[in-house]
Design a protein around this motif. Structure first.
Motif, PDB file in Angstrom:
ATOM      1  N   VAL A 245       2.054  12.068  -2.930  1.00  0.00           N
ATOM      2  CA  VAL A 245       1.780  12.182  -1.459  1.00  0.00           C
ATOM      3  C   VAL A 245       0.894  11.131  -1.107  1.00  0.00           C
ATOM      4  O   VAL A 245       1.111  10.287  -0.158  1.00  0.00           O
ATOM      5  CB  VAL A 245       1.084  13.552  -0.929  1.00  0.00           C
ATOM      6  N   TYR A 246      -0.071  10.874  -2.078  1.00  0.00           N
ATOM      7  CA  TYR A 246      -0.942   9.737  -1.748  1.00  0.00           C
ATOM      8  C   TYR A 246      -0.196   8.183  -1.621  1.00  0.00           C
ATOM      9  O   TYR A 246      -0.326   7.622  -0.813  1.00  0.00           O
ATOM     10  CB  TYR A 246      -1.909   9.653  -3.198  1.00  0.00           C
ATOM     11  N   THR A 249       2.324   8.045   1.159  1.00  0.00           N
ATOM     12  CA  THR A 249       1.659   8.097   2.565  1.00  0.00           C
ATOM     13  C   THR A 249       1.467   6.488   2.663  1.00  0.00           C
ATOM     14  O   THR A 249       1.401   5.684   3.662  1.00  0.00           O
ATOM     15  CB  THR A 249       0.569   8.722   2.696  1.00  0.00           C
ATOM     16  N   ILE A 269      -4.546  11.906   5.022  1.00  0.00           N
ATOM     17  CA  ILE A 269      -3.688  12.491   3.877  1.00  0.00           C
ATOM     18  C   ILE A 269      -3.793  11.930   2.807  1.00  0.00           C
ATOM     19  O   ILE A 269      -3.872  12.333   1.654  1.00  0.00           O
ATOM     20  CB  ILE A 269      -2.116  12.058   4.552  1.00  0.00           C
ATOM     21  N   LEU A 272      -6.796  13.259   0.766  1.00  0.00           N
ATOM     22  CA  LEU A 272      -6.526  14.637   0.014  1.00  0.00           C
ATOM     23  C   LEU A 272      -6.308  14.615  -1.309  1.00  0.00           C
ATOM     24  O   LEU A 272      -6.720  15.521  -2.310  1.00  0.00           O
ATOM     25  CB  LEU A 272      -5.315  15.199   0.655  1.00  0.00           C
TER      26      LEU A 272
END
Length: 306
Positions: A245-246, A249, A269, A272
């Motif tokens: 996700v890192y 994004t 995001i 996170l």
């Protein structure tokens, strides 16, 4: 001009980062206290302390960059400043990645059971090997950071990206520079990510073999080995998901998502990963979780007597 939208997003970013800094600080302090009590530094404490420090620094860089661009939009017109911040970002980002990878490999070698001579050889020597594997990885991260700080490297990235974004825009400059998949640092990330994936699949295989041997009839899913496998898999899985996700994004922010709102949500995001994974590590570590509960009870007691 700073808008209400900027203030709200900055507050959320700052709050989320503070939680991550506190969580990583707690991990580092508890690992340090445990090492003092044992009069030595176990390899696990060594990894956790290094991971906590690198993530605290990473979060600090993200938050500082966010506030600077809102207060002083022209700050990043200075190429030298961009180079310095880029170098520090790469250093702490990939140091964090390498430390987390060492932790995943540590879980694999300590918990999994295979009869392979190579695996057994690594399993017997993991405690000593960590003390040179981790420094070697951090040295590679430092070298990558130094390469990024070289003027020629920056000029190459500038020529590669100038047709996509305005070099004077904050976040866009740093995002393109950091996350462009053709850059050396992102190529170096392939090694630790691959090692983490291998650790994940081998843990699954080890758990499957273990449960097959137990036949789920003697002690079921509650035997210590099974619990250890499941806990380790949760930690590794959460790391891989948050890491995906890192980077996803960051790439979206680089090529597709534009505007202050998208940039602010993207940062929320992004944070996170260094914050959320550390919280999961606390929950998954019985010593850290029990100590945290005792701290909360003590704080609650103080509030009750106040």
């Amino acid at each position: 001009m700073i808008t209400k939208e900027d203030i709200v997003l900055s507050v959320v970013v700052a709050g989320e980062s503070m939680i991550g800094i506190l969580a990583n600080g707690y991990i580092g302090i508890m690992s340090w206290i445990d090492s003092i009590q044992k009069n030595k530094t176990p390899s696990l404490n060594y990894i956790l302390t290094s991971l906590a420090i690198s993530r605290i620094c990473l979060l600090f860089i993200i938050v500082v960059g966010d506030f600077i661009v809102k207060l002083y939009p022209d700050f990043y017109k200075d190429v030298k400043i961009v180079i310095v911040l880029s170098a520090f970002w790469i250093l702490f980002n990939y140091s964090s990645l390498w430390c987390a990878t060492c932790l995943n490999v540590f879980y694999l070698l300590k918990i999994a059971n295979f009869s392979s001579p190579l695996f057994l050889w690594l399993k017997w020597r993991i405690d000593g090997a960590i003390y040179w594997i981790l420094p070697v990885g951090l040295a590679i991260c430092s070298l990558s950071s130094l390469l990024t700080a070289m003027p020629n490297y920056y000029e190459y990235i500038y020529r590669f990206t100038k047709h996509q974004r305005n070099i004077t825009e904050m976040f866009n400059v740093s995002e393109i520079k950091y996350f462009n998949p053709s850059t050396l640092p992102n190529l170096l990330a392939v090694v630790p990510v691959t090692m983490s994936l291998i650790s994940f699949f081998l843990l699954i295989l080890s758990l499957w073999r273990h449960t097959k041997q137990m036949k789920l009839s003697v002690s079921g899913w509650r035997d210590p080995s099974t619990e250890a496998h499941i806990t380790a898999m949760k930690n590794v899985t959460s790391f891989l998901l948050l890491l995906f996700v890192y980077y996803a994004t960051c790439l979206l922010l680089t090529y597709l998502m534009k505007g202050k709102l998208a940039s602010g949500l993207g940062k929320i995001i992004v944070i996170l990963y260094p914050s959320g994974h550390s919280l999961i590590l606390i929950i998954g570590n019985s010593k850290l979780k029990q100590a945290f509960v005792r701290i909360l009870r003590s704080v609650g007691g103080l509030w009750g007597t106040a």
